[in-house]
Motif scaffolding. Structure first.
Motif, PDB file in Angstrom:
ATOM      1  N   HIS A  62      66.743 -13.874  53.204  1.00 25.77           N
ATOM      2  CA  HIS A  62      66.948 -13.109  51.972  1.00 25.77           C
ATOM      3  C   HIS A  62      67.994 -12.017  52.173  1.00 25.77           C
ATOM      4  O   HIS A  62      68.545 -11.492  51.207  1.00 25.77           O
ATOM      5  N   THR A  63      68.253 -11.665  53.420  1.00 25.27           N
ATOM      6  CA  THR A  63      69.250 -10.655  53.759  1.00 25.27           C
ATOM      7  C   THR A  63      70.027 -11.127  54.985  1.00 25.27           C
ATOM      8  O   THR A  63      69.426 -11.559  55.967  1.00 25.27           O
TER       9      THR A  63
ATOM     10  N   ASN B 193      75.899 -17.817  47.163  1.00 24.01           N
ATOM     11  CA  ASN B 193      74.466 -17.514  47.260  1.00 24.01           C
ATOM     12  C   ASN B 193      74.174 -16.132  46.675  1.00 24.01           C
ATOM     13  O   ASN B 193      73.847 -15.189  47.401  1.00 24.01           O
ATOM     14  N   PRO B 194      74.289 -15.974  45.352  1.00 22.23           N
ATOM     15  CA  PRO B 194      74.071 -14.647  44.747  1.00 22.23           C
ATOM     16  C   PRO B 194      72.644 -14.144  44.872  1.00 22.23           C
ATOM     17  O   PRO B 194      72.404 -12.945  44.734  1.00 22.23           O
ATOM     18  N   GLN B 195      71.699 -15.038  45.165  1.00 17.66           N
ATOM     19  CA  GLN B 195      70.303 -14.644  45.300  1.00 17.66           C
ATOM     20  C   GLN B 195      70.006 -13.985  46.643  1.00 17.66           C
ATOM     21  O   GLN B 195      68.911 -13.447  46.845  1.00 17.66           O
ATOM     22  N   VAL B 196      70.979 -13.997  47.560  1.00 14.84           N
ATOM     23  CA  VAL B 196      70.805 -13.429  48.900  1.00 14.84           C
ATOM     24  C   VAL B 196      71.610 -12.137  48.998  1.00 14.84           C
ATOM     25  O   VAL B 196      72.734 -12.052  48.502  1.00 14.84           O
ATOM     26  N   ALA B 197      71.041 -11.112  49.641  1.00 20.23           N
ATOM     27  CA  ALA B 197      71.749  -9.857  49.884  1.00 20.23           C
ATOM     28  C   ALA B 197      72.592  -9.984  51.149  1.00 20.23           C
ATOM     29  O   ALA B 197      72.133 -10.529  52.156  1.00 20.23           O
TER      30      ALA B 197
ATOM     31  N   ALA C 298      71.168  -8.634  45.991  1.00 16.22           N
ATOM     32  CA  ALA C 298      70.938  -9.871  45.247  1.00 16.22           C
ATOM     33  C   ALA C 298      71.206  -9.620  43.773  1.00 16.22           C
ATOM     34  O   ALA C 298      70.808  -8.589  43.219  1.00 16.22           O
ATOM     35  N   ALA C 299      71.913 -10.547  43.119  1.00 18.63           N
ATOM     36  CA  ALA C 299      72.334 -10.315  41.742  1.00 18.63           C
ATOM     37  C   ALA C 299      72.502 -11.649  41.020  1.00 18.63           C
ATOM     38  O   ALA C 299      72.314 -12.727  41.605  1.00 18.63           O
ATOM     39  N   SER C 300      72.856 -11.563  39.733  1.00 17.85           N
ATOM     40  CA  SER C 300      73.208 -12.754  38.975  1.00 17.85           C
ATOM     41  C   SER C 300      74.565 -13.248  39.456  1.00 17.85           C
ATOM     42  O   SER C 300      75.279 -12.556  40.189  1.00 17.85           O
ATOM     43  N   LEU C 301      74.959 -14.439  39.023  1.00 18.85           N
ATOM     44  CA  LEU C 301      76.241 -14.986  39.448  1.00 18.85           C
ATOM     45  C   LEU C 301      77.389 -14.098  38.969  1.00 18.85           C
ATOM     46  O   LEU C 301      78.303 -13.773  39.745  1.00 18.85           O
TER      47      LEU C 301
ATOM     48  N   ARG D 152      77.464 -10.965  41.011  1.00 20.37           N
ATOM     49  CA  ARG D 152      77.973 -11.170  42.363  1.00 20.37           C
ATOM     50  C   ARG D 152      79.495 -11.299  42.350  1.00 20.37           C
ATOM     51  O   ARG D 152      80.185 -10.778  43.232  1.00 20.37           O
TER      52      ARG D 152
END
Length: 404
Positions: free
Chosen positions: A42-43, A183-187, A202-205, A208
């Protein structure tokens, strides 16, 4: 006559493979970041020194590895991604060859600290120039920490020809951006010589893209969304007015993997034809989703080339989707914007027969028939005498005034 053919030692084979898989520090960053994503992180944090020649450090909070896996991970063709050749044609992971870690370890001093969730202590594994140096228990958080030091230290000829630190830094930044955009869901965090460069939550497309490229692009993004039986395409393109002569904001992804294709790029440029100067290029961030069995990513060791089973159809889908998005801005004409019951974008296939709608006409139509005449319209046979519109305080009309 003596036999001349012999097998290469594993170390030599790995060093040769390293020339294709990890030919520069940026390739190491790419492979390690993708491994972190495959591990469910996730990070992901990246730090490098001296353009990556002195140190490349990748830290993730993924699933981690057991002591045995941590040792086997550096063996050539050791992988957890596939089990048979058929798996290559239905990939849902970035890595699959089992060559990256073995190639990196063959030309660098590598230290891996890793721990699985539920284990009390982690494992520290050291590999120097492809030779196992030791393994010991260590305290570390869940996930994996890779330290790649002195890249190509044991291949001095290769190290001498590495790019300058500034060039390597730009290449690492470029690879970091590609993985982050995918991978916008990953920090993600990027550090250059221990100084922060990027800190991406982590953000929306769209969020990001703005975070990676810059706020200047926010007002120029146009959303692309098309779904067909062959491929689904989403993402964003730039407004024609924002096209640049030198544009690095051009990204194509398929099934979450960055790739290059001059053929599919021509589909995008064709949609912008006559909307931008010939010397300019538009921005685009397009994401294709296709059945993994219909593409082949096992074309090049760096996996930036992809073969499509339906390449011509994909070209048409991309071109039509981009044109439709541009039409919504008024840049190119489009009659109907209603998405209800939208017809699937047609795909031209060789040998197929397509039915065309029949032309309709009304043979009885006559614009001079009496029912088309407005009864309130003035008689064309009577001379015009002015408008009977009252004006002023005297109750006169325009026709009275005209008569004097």
């Amino acid at each position: 006559m003596a036999d001349k053919i012999r097998l290469l030692p594993d170390l030599v084979a790995n060093q040769i493979a390293a020339g294709e898989v990890v030919n520069r520090p940026a390739s190491v960053v790419k492979e390690m970041m993708e491994n972190a994503i495959d591990a469910g992180a996730h990070t992901v944090k990246v730090n490098y020194r001296d353009g990556g020649k002195d140190l490349i450090q990748i830290v993730d909070d993924g699933c981690g590895m057991s002591p045995i896996d941590a040792r086997m991970a550096f063996d050539r063709h050791a992988t957890s991604k596939i089990t048979s050749v058929d798996d290559i044609y239905s990939l849902n992971t970035f890595g699959f060859r089992g060559e990256a870690l073995a190639s990196i370890a063959a030309v660098a001093q590598v230290e891996l600290r890793t721990r699985q969730e539920g284990d009390e202590v982690g494992t520290c594994t050291e590999i120097n120039g492809g030779q196992f140096a030791g393994q010991s228990p260590v305290m570390c958080p869940v996930g994996s920490q890779f330290f790649v030091r002195n890249l190509f230290y044991n291949v001095p000829a290769r190290r001498r020809f590495l790019d300058k630190s500034t060039t390597s830094a730009a290449q690492i930044k470029s690879e970091f951006q590609r993985v982050a955009l995918c991978n916008p869901q990953v920090a993600f965090e990027l550090y250059a010589n221990d100084a922060p460069v990027y800190a991406l939550a982590a953000a929306s497309l769209a969020g990001r893209i703005v975070d990676v490229v810059g706020r200047h692009i926010k007002q120029n993004l146009l959303e692309v969304d098309a779904d067909t039986s062959i491929a689904r395409i989403g993402g964003y393109i730039g407004r024609p007015a924002a096209a640049k002569r030198r544009n690095g904001e051009q990204y194509l992804f398929v099934n979450g993997r960055y790739f290059k294709s001059s053929y599919l790029t021509s589909a995008i440029l064709k949609a912008y034809e006559k909307l931008i100067p010939e010397s300019s290029s538009p921005s685009y961030f397009l994401y294709l989703t296709i059945d993994p069995s219909r593409i082949d990513v096992n074309v090049h060791p760096q996996k930036t080339e992809v073969k499509f089973a339906d390449e011509e159809a994909v070209w048409q889908i991309i071109n039509a989707a981009v044109r439709e998005t541009l039409a919504k801005t008024g840049a190119v004409p489009l009659m109907d914007f209603d998405r209800e019951g939208a017809v699937e974008i047609p795909v031209l296939t060789k040998g197929a027969v397509y039915g065309e709608p029949r032309a309709m006409s009304n043979s009885d139509y006559n614009p001079f028939r009496e029912e088309y005449i407005d009864p309130t319209a003035p008689d064309p046979n009577v001379d015009f005498a002015g408008f009977d519109v009252p004006f002023g305080d005297g109750g006169q009309t325009l026709s009275d005034s005209a008569g004097g």
